[in-house]
Scaffold this motif. Structure first.
Motif, PDB file in Angstrom:
ATOM      1  N   HIS B 628      26.633  29.789  27.692  1.00 50.63           N
ATOM      2  CA  HIS B 628      26.031  30.950  27.014  1.00 50.63           C
ATOM      3  C   HIS B 628      26.667  31.161  25.645  1.00 50.63           C
ATOM      4  O   HIS B 628      26.785  32.305  25.182  1.00 50.63           O
ATOM      5  CB  HIS B 628      26.162  32.200  27.886  1.00 50.63           C
ATOM      6  N   HIS B 629      27.073  30.081  25.052  1.00 47.76           N
ATOM      7  CA  HIS B 629      27.568  30.102  23.654  1.00 47.76           C
ATOM      8  C   HIS B 629      28.696  31.104  23.460  1.00 47.76           C
ATOM      9  O   HIS B 629      28.712  31.863  22.503  1.00 47.76           O
ATOM     10  CB  HIS B 629      26.419  30.371  22.685  1.00 47.76           C
ATOM     11  N   TYR B 630      29.583  31.118  24.398  1.00 47.87           N
ATOM     12  CA  TYR B 630      30.815  31.924  24.290  1.00 47.87           C
ATOM     13  C   TYR B 630      30.488  33.402  24.046  1.00 47.87           C
ATOM     14  O   TYR B 630      31.101  34.057  23.205  1.00 47.87           O
ATOM     15  CB  TYR B 630      31.724  31.363  23.190  1.00 47.87           C
ATOM     16  N   ASP B 631      29.517  33.867  24.805  1.00 49.07           N
ATOM     17  CA  ASP B 631      29.034  35.247  24.664  1.00 49.07           C
ATOM     18  C   ASP B 631      29.897  36.167  25.541  1.00 49.07           C
ATOM     19  O   ASP B 631      29.790  36.158  26.767  1.00 49.07           O
ATOM     20  CB  ASP B 631      27.566  35.284  25.101  1.00 49.07           C
ATOM     21  N   LEU B 632      30.727  36.962  24.902  1.00 47.63           N
ATOM     22  CA  LEU B 632      31.641  37.826  25.667  1.00 47.63           C
ATOM     23  C   LEU B 632      30.881  38.883  26.467  1.00 47.63           C
ATOM     24  O   LEU B 632      31.263  39.227  27.583  1.00 47.63           O
ATOM     25  CB  LEU B 632      32.631  38.507  24.720  1.00 47.63           C
ATOM     26  N   ARG B 633      29.827  39.407  25.884  1.00 46.39           N
ATOM     27  CA  ARG B 633      29.074  40.447  26.614  1.00 46.39           C
ATOM     28  C   ARG B 633      28.425  39.866  27.867  1.00 46.39           C
ATOM     29  O   ARG B 633      28.408  40.508  28.914  1.00 46.39           O
ATOM     30  CB  ARG B 633      28.026  41.062  25.696  1.00 46.39           C
ATOM     31  N   HIS B 634      27.899  38.666  27.741  1.00 50.29           N
ATOM     32  CA  HIS B 634      27.315  38.021  28.920  1.00 50.29           C
ATOM     33  C   HIS B 634      28.390  37.817  29.988  1.00 50.29           C
ATOM     34  O   HIS B 634      28.158  38.074  31.170  1.00 50.29           O
ATOM     35  CB  HIS B 634      26.699  36.684  28.533  1.00 50.29           C
ATOM     36  N   LEU B 635      29.548  37.366  29.553  1.00 46.87           N
ATOM     37  CA  LEU B 635      30.648  37.138  30.492  1.00 46.87           C
ATOM     38  C   LEU B 635      31.008  38.436  31.212  1.00 46.87           C
ATOM     39  O   LEU B 635      31.159  38.465  32.439  1.00 46.87           O
ATOM     40  CB  LEU B 635      31.863  36.589  29.737  1.00 46.87           C
ATOM     41  N   MET B 636      31.134  39.498  30.444  1.00 48.01           N
ATOM     42  CA  MET B 636      31.529  40.770  31.055  1.00 48.01           C
ATOM     43  C   MET B 636      30.454  41.274  32.017  1.00 48.01           C
ATOM     44  O   MET B 636      30.752  41.781  33.096  1.00 48.01           O
ATOM     45  CB  MET B 636      31.788  41.801  29.964  1.00 48.01           C
ATOM     46  N   LYS B 637      29.209  41.127  31.616  1.00 47.49           N
ATOM     47  CA  LYS B 637      28.140  41.594  32.515  1.00 47.49           C
ATOM     48  C   LYS B 637      28.135  40.766  33.800  1.00 47.49           C
ATOM     49  O   LYS B 637      27.952  41.300  34.898  1.00 47.49           O
ATOM     50  CB  LYS B 637      26.777  41.517  31.817  1.00 47.49           C
ATOM     51  N   THR B 638      28.322  39.467  33.650  1.00 51.14           N
ATOM     52  CA  THR B 638      28.370  38.607  34.842  1.00 51.14           C
ATOM     53  C   THR B 638      29.479  39.080  35.787  1.00 51.14           C
ATOM     54  O   THR B 638      29.285  39.147  37.003  1.00 51.14           O
ATOM     55  CB  THR B 638      28.630  37.144  34.429  1.00 51.14           C
ATOM     56  N   ILE B 639      30.595  39.418  35.216  1.00 53.21           N
ATOM     57  CA  ILE B 639      31.726  39.857  36.049  1.00 53.21           C
ATOM     58  C   ILE B 639      31.399  41.179  36.736  1.00 53.21           C
ATOM     59  O   ILE B 639      31.539  41.312  37.958  1.00 53.21           O
ATOM     60  CB  ILE B 639      33.003  39.979  35.190  1.00 53.21           C
ATOM     61  N   VAL B 640      30.964  42.155  35.978  1.00 51.75           N
ATOM     62  CA  VAL B 640      30.794  43.487  36.594  1.00 51.75           C
ATOM     63  C   VAL B 640      29.573  43.551  37.507  1.00 51.75           C
ATOM     64  O   VAL B 640      29.479  44.440  38.346  1.00 51.75           O
ATOM     65  CB  VAL B 640      30.728  44.616  35.538  1.00 51.75           C
ATOM     66  N   MET B 641      28.641  42.612  37.345  1.00 53.66           N
ATOM     67  CA  MET B 641      27.489  42.617  38.252  1.00 53.66           C
ATOM     68  C   MET B 641      27.763  41.844  39.532  1.00 53.66           C
ATOM     69  O   MET B 641      26.927  41.809  40.430  1.00 53.66           O
ATOM     70  CB  MET B 641      26.251  42.047  37.552  1.00 53.66           C
ATOM     71  N   SER B 642      28.917  41.222  39.631  1.00 54.41           N
ATOM     72  CA  SER B 642      29.235  40.523  40.881  1.00 54.41           C
ATOM     73  C   SER B 642      29.577  41.547  41.957  1.00 54.41           C
ATOM     74  O   SER B 642      30.064  42.643  41.663  1.00 54.41           O
ATOM     75  CB  SER B 642      30.413  39.566  40.669  1.00 54.41           C
ATOM     76  N   ARG B 643      29.312  41.167  43.167  1.00 55.80           N
ATOM     77  CA  ARG B 643      29.703  42.058  44.263  1.00 55.80           C
ATOM     78  C   ARG B 643      31.232  42.127  44.339  1.00 55.80           C
ATOM     79  O   ARG B 643      31.804  43.142  44.689  1.00 55.80           O
ATOM     80  CB  ARG B 643      29.127  41.556  45.587  1.00 55.80           C
ATOM     81  N   THR B 644      31.857  41.027  43.975  1.00 56.02           N
ATOM     82  CA  THR B 644      33.321  40.991  43.989  1.00 56.02           C
ATOM     83  C   THR B 644      33.878  42.146  43.177  1.00 56.02           C
ATOM     84  O   THR B 644      34.773  42.864  43.622  1.00 56.02           O
ATOM     85  CB  THR B 644      33.818  39.655  43.419  1.00 56.02           C
ATOM     86  N   TYR B 645      33.344  42.312  41.956  1.00 59.19           N
ATOM     87  CA  TYR B 645      33.828  43.404  41.111  1.00 59.19           C
ATOM     88  C   TYR B 645      33.480  44.750  41.721  1.00 59.19           C
ATOM     89  O   TYR B 645      34.235  45.719  41.615  1.00 59.19           O
ATOM     90  CB  TYR B 645      33.217  43.295  39.714  1.00 59.19           C
ATOM     91  N   GLN B 646      32.346  44.811  42.381  1.00 62.08           N
ATOM     92  CA  GLN B 646      31.856  46.104  42.865  1.00 62.08           C
ATOM     93  C   GLN B 646      32.371  46.460  44.261  1.00 62.08           C
ATOM     94  O   GLN B 646      31.911  47.423  44.874  1.00 62.08           O
ATOM     95  CB  GLN B 646      30.329  46.118  42.843  1.00 62.08           C
ATOM     96  N   LEU B 647      33.288  45.676  44.778  1.00 58.82           N
ATOM     97  CA  LEU B 647      33.862  46.025  46.086  1.00 58.82           C
ATOM     98  C   LEU B 647      34.674  47.311  45.974  1.00 58.82           C
ATOM     99  O   LEU B 647      35.238  47.624  44.925  1.00 58.82           O
ATOM    100  CB  LEU B 647      34.767  44.901  46.586  1.00 58.82           C
ATOM    101  N   SER B 648      34.749  47.999  47.076  1.00 57.64           N
ATOM    102  CA  SER B 648      35.514  49.243  47.101  1.00 57.64           C
ATOM    103  C   SER B 648      37.018  48.965  47.022  1.00 57.64           C
ATOM    104  O   SER B 648      37.474  47.868  47.351  1.00 57.64           O
ATOM    105  CB  SER B 648      35.223  49.998  48.396  1.00 57.64           C
ATOM    106  N   TYR B 649      37.737  49.934  46.582  1.00 62.23           N
ATOM    107  CA  TYR B 649      39.196  49.805  46.598  1.00 62.23           C
ATOM    108  C   TYR B 649      39.759  50.145  47.972  1.00 62.23           C
ATOM    109  O   TYR B 649      40.944  49.914  48.244  1.00 62.23           O
ATOM    110  CB  TYR B 649      39.834  50.703  45.533  1.00 62.23           C
ATOM    111  N   VAL B 650      38.924  50.682  48.838  1.00 63.90           N
ATOM    112  CA  VAL B 650      39.410  51.079  50.167  1.00 63.90           C
ATOM    113  C   VAL B 650      39.615  49.825  51.003  1.00 63.90           C
ATOM    114  O   VAL B 650      38.663  49.055  51.215  1.00 63.90           O
ATOM    115  CB  VAL B 650      38.396  52.020  50.850  1.00 63.90           C
ATOM    116  N   PRO B 651      40.824  49.574  51.475  1.00 61.31           N
ATOM    117  CA  PRO B 651      41.070  48.325  52.203  1.00 61.31           C
ATOM    118  C   PRO B 651      40.571  48.389  53.644  1.00 61.31           C
ATOM    119  O   PRO B 651      40.329  49.478  54.187  1.00 61.31           O
ATOM    120  CB  PRO B 651      42.596  48.200  52.158  1.00 61.31           C
ATOM    121  N   ASN B 652      40.437  47.226  54.240  1.00 57.53           N
ATOM    122  CA  ASN B 652      40.169  47.165  55.680  1.00 57.53           C
ATOM    123  C   ASN B 652      41.359  46.500  56.363  1.00 57.53           C
ATOM    124  O   ASN B 652      42.365  46.167  55.695  1.00 57.53           O
ATOM    125  CB  ASN B 652      38.852  46.424  55.946  1.00 57.53           C
TER     126      ASN B 652
END
Lengths: 573, 830
Positions: B628-652
């Motif tokens: 994606h031509h070193y697009d920082l915004r694309h990178l950040m959106k990819t990260i925050v749209m992952s479920r990994t990023y959106q997991l809760s901080y509450v542990p199991n």
């Protein structure tokens, strides 16, 4: 004729000490607010400063305005954040209807003498005062009507930013300029300690933010593209608006200062207009890249050395981006011109030298100049070895580390006849363009007096007092003559004497490196002005004239520099 | 039913009730070339869940033709050329490998470069802790990890003591070998403790390595191994790259050496193994790992001149019903696959308020305003998370925040940018413009690395208005854009990496002609000298030890074009941004800002001995970034749209101890600037920033409403709060690590940041009180402003109860707001 020629021998001056008068408050004007008045109108303005008690008039030369002092009072202690006593001088300025717009310096006349000069601007535009109250948020912005407008504003406290609201049409170009009321006032030697006010200017449009729907969007911002000590720092911005709509302008101080001295003039003008700059000094400066290297250069310089002989005019040649052996030839003296169009481009021209000679290589940058275009000029011999360059390598005075500076002139004694190549390039290999134009003049060295600096701004002499005025000049290209300095038009009871002064001894500079090729020898002359004990006080300043001429081969040359300064004799110590 | 069927068809296998479905031998195919060639084999059994177990020790091993080779346990030793099979039998299953042997009977003399340096490395003789240290040890110096075999050979053959700053020899030279009486050689007597040896007994007199050294000395101690150039070891690979095993499990490693002539050799028994964390896993000299407790670590493997590593994961008990975890994008594939492998169940998806607060702080450095939070929580739009991410990325606050972040990384500071706030501002504007226009990051990097003239990016080359030493300048560019720290190699070969001192100075030479002339930065043309009788104008970079002039050389020794008077840094910038390191370092740095730790942590300390926790994820992110031509915004959106990023901080129950696998959001303290802005936002009282280096020396002030993250040049603004809470010092590449301290506690109690604001008449609380808001309304508003959530019913009731018991409503509400601002929930992003 009360003037006295003072001829100073450059060597062996006796170090006659000149007693300095006891400290006496020197009238010092710091700022005037507002500092712009429309021609044909009258306005009350206030000068802030120190030692201004007893102000009884104004000295403005031939300025097209009349000023009446309305009153002088000390500033209340809780204002201004100043450390010493500050005086406020209220005065009424009436500008002639036919006055030419521009900058007009004026001085205050006080019981202690004449003050330093500060500047009033005369404008053809109506001057709108910034309305009372705060304007440091968009909802309190000052409305700006269409057309050329001029505001007299002030950043009253630290961190203040003044907002102005205006409309622009789609495709419209507007020119914005903010002129500071605190330019480099210390440069005249008045000793002012107020920091300079460097204004900044920002244009906003209504923005949208998820966080704050009222957040503005910055669309243009000004700050000096090249910041160089001594250059004006006023804000200037030309902007073409893509869309019609409401816009905001923010005026602030670059360093966030504010206070009663932080006045400014904001001008908004339709179209693209040139920046209103202070007048350029016409003083000779051999070492400026922007001086003009004309065809009559040799005669100009010779006359500054007291030499009346006629020299040939300097022909112009074009350099080429060719190898040394294919570079075009030019004759000495000659000016080679060219443009470093492409990054990394090197242009050359050759000349023949018939015998030993001291050569001067001068560089002019008519368009882009340092620090953008940094022309490195080298002179190479037939073996391709560097004989001279305009890059001066020395040692840093503090660290002793290698330092370099780009010089506009290089003097090189050439001892061998032959063909030499002049090579020109930008110091970087990354920049070039149509404005990377240069003119390099190669000519025989011509001894002459270079830059002459007379730093005195004004003189206030109590009866029986004496003061010395220093005149500094450069001995260029081996000039061995002297400089004669005269003080003319002195009032009765004031005489000018030859003098000398000295500076405390310093360690010898650690840098060396053929310094004489790049830097002139600097010498000083001193004129001592002395008021007799019975000299008549001058109710108004008398303009005296300092005049400098070269003295060479037993003759006095033409006037090289003059400076008119006001002098007052005041009653007593 | 399927489970039952599986049980029926699977053979019963294993020794402790384990059920395996297959057995394989590793390597499956191999060529043994040359005399003395050996190959270690592993037997790996796999159970129904895909879990592997190393059964090498338990398996029965056999060869199809004992005349060609012999087996020592699972290690095959070639005797003659030919083909055979190696078979392992275990629990009724068989695994088989095909082996071809060639050149087994060729006579090849021993060589220093091949056998002897390998012995030094294997026994740690040339490690930094021993003779490979900067000054060696006990008067004997070896190059670290045999990076300079020629030097090592000379010190051994001719004797002499190594000098740090020169390659000259000091004192009498006494050889460390005795060719006439090899056993009398110091080289043998010391490590075998026949004479006192500070490093203890390293090599037994009856060992194979001892015999090899004796044989080598007896053969005349040759440097090379006969005619022609010796093949050079260029790489080490390890099997498995990640060893996953239960607590108490054992697992062998196979190390393969790759040579520049294309052939490979088994180096399993010729390398030195060390564990990064011996409490998690230990490793023996044969590369067999023993799991000690649940956790992750790495095994470092050193061969002469090369370093490699293998990850080790010690997992807990298997989870019977591991849940299906939905994915959002490719990030989740890698993260969740590893979590499953490690038997860690990720936390649930974050709540809307948790997500909103986190993503606002991470993308824009600001708390969501209460009205936005109410809207978001009330919205039933299934795409509302993506929509808010898009809005945030398009917001001017995003530009503010990422300008602040990169101003930190790129060091915008008056002291670092020519001692002029005009210069630092121009540099800051350059960064801001790059962020605002989303300029491709590789372009940004190229411009910064090669900046010249009066350009804004060139200002960063002027700390204290001087060009910095070439080594330091280069090391900073490499650290920022490659995520690697070469600094150690400045004085000596890097102790934990393959970088040599020569490589360091070769890279530094790109910056060696960097010069300043007034405010102009340029590379001094090589055809201009500027020396004179008074001033030595030579601009040359000398190797600190050899004193030879160093020429620019890329880290990988690849050739490049360098014009004699051109900008050498352009070639460097082009090379750097084309390297895999560049994209990996960039995505890792950005990732680290969203997850509180990088895939490689610290984010700018990539090295073989500090391997990534998720190498495939790192590679995939880097590939996506490049694509994606070193697009920082694309990178950040990819990260925050992952479920990994959106997991809760509450542990199991399974992920409470996990801090490296992104199985939950890890709460992290807000940076000082972000925290200060948050306090200002919640209280509704903006901060003022006087322009001053020290308190009380103010000459100006930032315009009212300026946020801490918007300060162009923080060094020029005094702020007690920022000092106490740890703003970064941009004198060097910042490493933020603000830790709680007593000053913070005192400031919270009595500092203006808190107390002064709560009493401000223009603040949020005063305004609400003036508007007649009820206690409930005030509580809810401040909860939304500070925590992006409404109080739980119990919380609200408890606060109302406390307020009702306190005299003085306004004072009590001030205390409530103070308590809220002092809470950990407020001061952290979670």
């Amino acid at each position: 004729m009360l003037g006295l020629w003072v001829i100073l021998a450059l060597c062996g001056c006796c170090a006659a000490a000149v007693n300095k008068p006891d400290p006496r408050p020197d009238p010092k004007a710091i700022s005037v607010h507002p500092f712009t008045v429309q021609r044909g109108t009258a306005k009350t303005v206030i000068v802030r400063g120190s030692g201004l008690q007893g102000t009884n008039g104004v000295f403005a030369g031939a300025a097209p305005f009349h000023i009446v002092i309305e009153g002088v009072e000390p500033e209340p202690k809780d204002e201004g954040g100043h450390k010493g006593p500050v005086d406020l001088v209220r005065m009424r300025v009436e500008v002639a209807a036919d006055a030419n717009p521009g900058r007009y310096p004026f001085r205050l006349i006080t019981s202690h003498g004449v003050s330093n000069a500060i500047t009033l601007f005369v404008s053809e535009l109506p001057v709108t005062a910034e309305p009372e109250g705060s304007h440091d948020s968009p909802d309190m912005a000052v409305p700006v009507s269409p057309g050329p407008v001029l505001f007299a504003g002030r950043l009253s406290h630290r961190g203040e930013a003044d907002f102005y609201r205006f409309k622009a049409k789609a495709g419209e170009t507007l020119t914005f300029q903010v002129i500071s009321g605190l330019p480099q006032i210390a440069a005249g030697g008045s000793g002012a300690t107020v920091p300079n006010f460097d204004p900044s200017l920002t244009i906003y449009e209504a923005g949208t933010s998820w966080f704050d729907p009222s957040r503005l969007k910055r669309i243009a911002y000004n700050d000096e593209p090249a910041w160089v000590v001594g250059k004006p720092t006023d804000a200037y911005l030309v902007h073409r608006f893509q869309q019609a709509g409401d816009y905001l302008l923010r005026v602030e101080a670059f360093a966030g200062q504010g206070g009663p001295d932080y006045s400014y003039q904001l001008k908004v003008v339709p179209g693209e207009k040139p920046e209103d700059l202070p007048p350029v000094s016409r003083a000779t400066d051999d070492r400026a890249f922007t001086r003009i290297l004309g065809a009559d250069r040799l005669n100009e310089l010779a006359s500054r050395g007291g030499d009346a002989a006629q020299h040939p005019s300097v022909e112009t040649y074009r350099a080429a981006a060719a190898p040394a052996d294919a570079a075009p030839l030019f004759k000495l003296p000659g000016t080679i011109v060219g443009t470093i169009e492409r990054p990394g481009e090197i242009q050359r021209a050759r000349f023949q030298l018939d015998g030993p000679r001291d050569i001067a290589i001068e560089v002019e940058t008519p368009a882009a100049a340092p620090p953008y275009f940094n022309p490195v000029v080298r002179m190479l011999n037939t073996a391709g070895e560097e004989v001279a360059t305009n890059v001066f390598a020395g040692k840093g005075a503090c660290s002793g580390a290698l330092t370099k500076s780009l010089q506009a002139k290089t003097i090189v004694p050439v001892r061998e006849a032959g063909t030499y190549t002049i090579e020109v390039r930008d110091v970087t290999a990354d920049f070039g363009g149509p404005d990377f134009r240069y003119r390099v003049q190669v000519r025989p060295a011509i001894p002459h007096a270079g830059r002459i600096v007379m730093s005195a701004d004004h003189v206030n002499l109590a009866r029986g007092e004496a003061t010395s005025l220093r005149v500094v000049f450069d001995r260029e290209e081996g000039y061995l003559g002297g400089i004669a300095v005269s003080a003319e038009a002195l009032p009765p009871g004031v005489q000018a004497l030859a003098g000398a002064d000295f500076e405390a001894e310093k360690d010898p500079p650690s840098f060396a490196g053929k310094r004489e090729r790049y830097e002139p020898r600097t010498e000083r002359a001193v004129v001592v002005l002395s008021a007799a004990k019975d000299a008549a006080p001058t109710p108004r300043p008398q303009v005296i004239r300092l005049v400098a001429r070269p003295v060479s081969r037993g003759k006095l040359g033409p006037v090289l520099a003059t400076k008119s300064i006001p002098l007052m004799v005041i009653p007593g110590q | 039913m399927k489970r039952l069927l599986t049980l029926l068809v699977l053979p019963l296998a294993g020794t402790a009730g384990e059920r395996f479905v297959s057995l394989k031998t590793v390597p499956a195919e191999v060529v043994l070339s040359g005399p003395r060639a050996t190959q270690q084999f592993l037997a790996i059994a796999t159970d129904a869940s895909g879990m592997e177990r190393d059964v090498t020790a338990e398996a029965r091993w056999a060869v199809s033709n004992p005349a060609l080779a012999s087996l020592d346990g699972a290690r095959l030793k070639a005797a003659a050329d030919g083909r055979l099979t190696v078979t392992a039998a275990y629990a009724g299953m068989k695994g088989q490998s095909n082996v071809r042997m060639e050149g087994a009977q060729i006579t090849r003399p021993l060589s220093f470069t091949r056998e002897i340096t390998a012995i030094f490395t294997k026994h740690g003789c040339n490690s930094t802790a021993c003779h490979g240290g900067v000054k060696g040890r006990g008067g004997f110096k070896l190059s670290n990890n045999a990076l300079y075999p020629k030097d090592d050979y000379e010190w051994i053959i001719k004797g002499g003591g190594y000098q740090v700053l020169t390659d000259e020899v000091k004192g009498e030279r006494i050889p460390r070998i005795d060719r006439k009486h090899p056993e009398n050689s110091l080289l043998l007597r010391k490590p075998s403790m026949q004479v006192p040896h500070g490093g203890g007994k390293r090599i037994g007199a009856d060992s194979e390595d001892y015999r090899t050294m004796v044989e080598w000395i007896r053969a005349g101690a040759p440097y090379g191994g006969g005619q022609g150039a010796q093949p050079q070891l260029v790489n080490l690979t390890v099997y498995p790259a990640m060893a996953v095993m239960p607590d108490g499990g054992r697992r062998g490693l196979l190390v393969t050496a790759h040579f520049n002539d294309g052939h490979i050799e088994d180096f399993t028994h010729q390398v030195l193994y060390t564990s990064n964390d011996g409490d998690v896993a230990a490793v023996n000299a044969d590369g067999v790992i023993t799991a000690k407790r649940k956790g992750e670590t790495a095994i470092l493997i050193r061969a002469a001149g090369q370093v490699a590593s293998a990850g080790v994961g010690v997992i807990g008990p298997a989870i019977a019903d591991y849940p299906a975890v939905p994915r959002s994008n490719f990030i989740d594939d890698y993260v969740f696959a590893k979590l499953r492998k490690f038997q860690i169940v990720p936390s649930a998806l974050s709540s809307d308020s948790e997500f909103l607060r986190r993503v606002c702080l991470d993308l824009a450095g600001a708390l969501p305003p209460p009205e936005r939070t109410r809207q978001f929580l009330a919205s039933r739009d299934p795409n509302k998370r993506e929509k808010v991410v898009d809005a945030l990325i398009a917001s001017p606050e995003f530009t503010d925040y990422w300008t602040f972040r990169f101003a930190d990384i790129f060091r915008v500071s008056i002291f670092s940018n020519g001692l002029s706030s005009k210069f630092s501002e121009a540099y800051w504007e350059w960064i801001r413009n790059n962020i605002e226009t989303n300029r491709p990051y590789d372009e940004v990097a190229r411009e910064r690395i090669s900046a010249q003239g009066y350009s804004p990016a060139s200002r960063h080359f002027l700390p204290y208005n001087q060009i910095g030493p070439p080594g330091e300048v280069m090391a900073e560019e490499v650290r920022v854009f490659f995520g690697r720290r070469l600094d150690c190699a400045q004085c000596h070969n890097h102790p934990y990496e393959n970088w040599s001192q020569d490589q360091f100075w070769g890279m530094a030479a790109f910056f060696s002609r960097l010069f300043k002339m007034g405010p102009v930065v340029f590379d001094h043309p090589t055809n201009m000298d500027l020396s004179s009788k008074d001033v030595d104008g030579k601009i040359e970079l000398l190797h600190p030890r050899t004193k030879a002039v160093v020429k620019p050389a890329l880290l990988d020794h690849s050739p490049f074009e360098l014009a004699p008077d051109g900008n050498p840094r352009k070639a460097l910038a082009a090379w750097m941004t084309a390297q895999p390191y560049f994209a990996e370092a960039a995505v890792n740095r950005i990732w680290g800002l969203f997850f509180a730790r990088g895939i490689v942590e610290p984010v700018d300390d990539f090295r073989s001995t500090n391997p990534p926790t998720h190498p495939e994820l790192l590679a995939a992110l880097a590939k996506d970034f490049r694509g994606h031509h070193y697009d920082l915004r694309h990178l950040m959106k990819t990260i925050v749209m992952s479920r990994t990023y959106q997991l809760s901080y509450v542990p199991n129950g399974s992920n409470r101890e996990d801090v490296v696998n992104y199985s939950r959001s890890l709460p992290r303290a807000l940076d000082a600037e972000v925290l200060l802005d948050a306090v200002a936002d919640v209280t509704g009282v903006p901060e003022t920033f006087p322009t001053a280096v020290t308190e009380g020396s103010s000459v100006g002030q930032a315009p009212v409403g300026t946020r801490a993250i918007q300060l162009r040049d923080p060094d020029t603004f005094f702020s007690r709060f920022l000092e106490i809470y740890g703003r970064s010092n941009r004198g060097a590449v910042p490493e933020r690590g603000g830790k709680p301290n007593l000053s913070q506690a005192l400031h919270m109690l009595a500092g203006d940041t808190y107390a002064g604001r709560l009493e401000a008449k223009s603040g949020r609380l005063a305004r609400m009180l003036a508007a007649g808001a009820s206690d409930t309304e005030i509580i809810d508003e401040f909860y939304l402003a500070a925590l992006s959530r409404l109080p739980a019913p119990g919380e609200r009731d408890e606060i109302l109860n406390i307020l009702s018991r306190r005299g003085g409503r306004e004072a009590a509400l001030r205390e409530f707001v103070w308590a809220l601002l002092s809470s950990r929930e407020f001061a952290e992003n979670h």
